[in-house]
Design an enzyme around this catalytic site. Structure first.
Site, PDB file in Angstrom:
ATOM      1  N   ASP A 454       2.132  12.419 -15.387  1.00 58.85           N
ATOM      2  CA  ASP A 454       2.213  11.115 -14.751  1.00 58.85           C
ATOM      3  C   ASP A 454       2.864  10.192 -15.779  1.00 58.85           C
ATOM      4  OD1 ASP A 454       0.762  12.300 -12.747  1.00 58.85           O
ATOM      5  OD2 ASP A 454      -0.857  10.828 -12.739  1.00 58.85           O
ATOM      6  N   HIS A 510       1.157  18.975 -18.047  1.00 54.43           N
ATOM      7  CA  HIS A 510       1.189  20.245 -17.339  1.00 54.43           C
ATOM      8  C   HIS A 510       2.522  20.955 -17.591  1.00 54.43           C
ATOM      9  CE1 HIS A 510      -2.358  19.365 -14.557  1.00 54.43           C
ATOM     10  NE2 HIS A 510      -2.195  18.245 -15.248  1.00 54.43           N
ATOM     11  N   SER A 598       1.936   7.978 -25.312  1.00 61.16           N
ATOM     12  CA  SER A 598       2.488   9.204 -25.896  1.00 61.16           C
ATOM     13  C   SER A 598       3.646   9.688 -25.040  1.00 61.16           C
ATOM     14  CB  SER A 598       1.400  10.275 -26.013  1.00 61.16           C
ATOM     15  OG  SER A 598       0.535  10.222 -24.898  1.00 61.16           O
TER      16      SER A 598
END
Length: 640
Positions: A454, A510, A598
């Site tokens: 996301d 992911h 990040s």
């Protein structure tokens, strides 16, 4: 629509022209010029330029929506304005009187595309402050829902949701919306343009009126052709035809031999061969010049549209034009990103003090010079200390503050565990989501890569493109990013995708592709911020100097894929949930970042992936795309 305005002008013309020697053709041109001058005044702030200039294919055209904001019922008395955001445009009403039942009666025509933006967000602001207006309520409507309704649909009432609390309702808004299909759009345009010459408002046109209209348009059509058209429409031979009858005839004729070669409102020359876009242009442009209560535009987001005059003056350099607005976002306190789900621009605000400090550090030689003299070690120490603090039980009280700060960007219903189960702030920060919260595109097809986080995404076909459009560090290179142990010629010439995570995002990352994890390589480094202000600095090389872990995934469809997890300011640690030798399916969880912003960067080997066009297009405009885990990233083009 626009008939009343035209009749008024007709009456004025009749009165003003008594005894005058001015020809009827000249009077018609004067009337069209009045439309044109009004349009130019309005168009400077109308925001319809991108609608008028964008060329569509016939299969992409869904229709034109007429959205009308009628009024609202609010809980308190104030002066109110409403904004409508669709795609990359935002429009606003005028400010109402002091009341708890504002009335706007303001409308806007919106171009709908088959695969374009379809969900319009309507935001209502109170305007009792000089420099800042407050968002009180909002709703979202799917304009495609109106495609199956009659054009004369009733007024709809929507709840205005409270942006400060989930499920709260702060009022109601009344609106109407109708969709013209392509045939209706063409027919209704001809009706509106012909109403300009219906001088007496009778609804009938004589041959002389029709002939003068063609002359006023500057069309060189032969008189015999005009007679032929008029005779075909005048079925009963009484010398007059209704506007509806003539409009139908001209709509058919426009397909064969167009009568209008230039826009009578803005004067732009139309491409005769491109009948669809000429018709769209004329419809949108003509309505801007009718004098009806049209919403003003030229805004990118509802926040910008609602701001008071003091803010507008101070930010004019950033928002004076569409392109400047996008290009300046990385250095301004208002960063624009494009939400891929809603196909709408979103404005992310950073505290002004933080912006000033980041500019002082990252966008000057002096600031970076201080970093080289011990500030890097201090930043490392602060980040580690903050990480320990967020792991302590006392940090749990900060969860509520964090949720309040990002209330409009967090979906608490998708979190896997109840909030009371989180004993520290970091437990909440690295929260897991419920199964199915992030659907994986084409889950059974390994030749489709998906988004890894996301985040706000930038994608580039080559590293050179990334440096031209986004990364300004003079020493950036793929080899510097991956290190000599991982980098190869295929990676150096390959495609680059940057996933920037903000603090409010779901912070588990992911895998974008299916394959076998080959290795992990830790590269020590600094903890610079990954904010665009630092990434766009020519004095700093964030991605090649920050602490990072480089992993490689061996795949059948994409060859080798490098996955780089990059630490940043306030990031306590980078944690992986897989080990070397594990086989992973795309969409599987790969790891998580502890507290802070990040970034993940994926590097694909040359000629192995075709990144989706919308992601590349946004990136080429310096515009990050807001994406979620599992959304499509691209497809394999690797030769076997």
């Amino acid at each position: 629509m626009g008939h009343g305005s035209s009749r008024d002008e007709a009456q004025e013309d009749s009165a003003d022209s008594s005894g005058s020697t001015t020809s009827r053709i000249q009077r018609l041109r004067q009337r069209l010029n009045r439309h044109r001058s009004h349009f130019r005044r309005l168009h400077r702030g109308s925001g319809s330029g991108s609608q008028l200039n964008k060329l569509l294919k016939e299969e992409d055209f869904a229709g034109i929506a007429l959205l009308r904001l009628i009024g609202a019922e609010m809980r308190i008395k104030d002066k109110w304005l409403a904004c409508v955001s669709l795609g990359e445009q935002t429009f606003r009403t005028a400010i109402s009187d002091q009341t708890d039942q504002p009335v706007w009666n303001s409308e806007k025509k919106l171009l709908l595309e088959r695969n374009g933006a379809r969900v319009a967000r309507i935001s209502v602001f109170e305007t009792n402050r000089l420099s800042k207006n407050n968002l009180i309520g909002y709703c979202e409507i799917d304009l495609y829902d109106f495609l199956t309704r009659d054009s004369d649909s009733d007024i709809d009432v929507y709840d205005l949701l409270d942006p400060t609390s989930a499920g709260g309702i702060v009022g109601k808004i009344r609106l109407s919306c109708s969709i013209e299909d392509p045939m209706e759009t063409e027919k209704s345009f001809v009706q509106r343009i012909l109403s300009v010459v219906d001088l007496d408002g009778s609804g009938n046109l004589s041959y002389a009126e029709f002939s003068n209209l063609i002359d006023a348009f500057g069309n060189q059509l032969a008189a015999t052709k005009k007679e032929e058209l008029f005779t075909a429409a005048d079925e009963n031979g009484d010398g007059v035809v209704s506007i509806e009858e003539l409009a139908m005839l001209l709509a058919v004729q426009q397909e064969k031999d167009p009568l209008i070669n230039c826009c009578p409102v803005c004067g732009e020359t139309l491409h005769i061969s491109d009948k669809l876009n000429a018709m769209i242009h004329l419809t949108l442009c003509f309505d801007e010049g009718t004098g009806n209560q049209i919403m003003s535009g030229g805004f990118l987001t509802d926040k910008q549209a609602s701001n008071g005059w003091m803010f507008k003056v101070s930010e004019w350099a950033h928002y004076s034009s569409y392109e400047v607005g996008l290009r300046s976002g990385s250095s301004a306190s208002h960063i624009l990103v494009f939400d891929r789900r809603t196909k709408r621009l979103v404005e992310e605000t950073i505290d002004a003090k933080i912006v000033l400090s980041m500019r002082a550090i990252y966008q000057s030689k002096v600031g970076l010079g201080l970093m080289d003299k011990g500030a890097k070690e201090l930043l490392q120490s602060i980040s580690e200390k903050q990480g320990r603090k967020m792991d302590s039980p006392e940090s749990a009280k900060d969860i509520e503050k964090f949720i309040s700060l990002f209330k409009d960007q967090l979906n608490l219903s998708e979190i896997k565990y109840p909030l009371e189960q989180f004993k520290t702030f970091n437990e909440f920060f690295v929260r897991e989501l419920k199964p199915g919260a992030r659907p994986i595109t084409s889950a059974g097809c390994d030749d489709v890569a998906v988004c890894a986080a996301d985040c706000r995404l930038m994608a580039f076909e080559t590293a050179e493109d990334s440096m031209r459009f986004w990364i300004k560090g003079r020493k950036f290179s793929v080899q510097g990013l991956l290190g000599t142990e991982v980098c190869s010629d295929a990676f150096s010439s390959g495609s680059l995708v940057i996933f920037r995570l903000a603090p409010q995002d779901y912070h588990r990352f992911h895998v974008p592709v299916s394959g076998t994890i080959q290795k992990f390589v830790e590269i020590p480094g600094c903890l610079y911020t990954v904010n665009p202000i630092a990434v766009n600095s020519k004095y700093c090389n964030v991605f090649t100097e920050n602490k990072r872990v480089v992993s490689t995934i061996s795949t059948k469809e994409f060859g080798k894929v490098a996955f780089v997890a990059i630490g940043a300011t306030m990031v306590g640690s980078i944690n992986f949930s897989k080990i070397e030798g594990d086989y992973v399916n795309k969409g599987d969880e790969f790891g998580y970042f502890s507290f802070g912003g990040s970034t993940v960067i994926c590097v694909f080997e040359k000629d192995t992936i075709k990144i989706d066009d919308d992601l590349l297009e946004n990136s080429s405009r310096h515009l990050e795309t807001l994406v979620s885990v599992g959304m499509q990233l691209g497809v394999s083009i690797k030769k076997r």
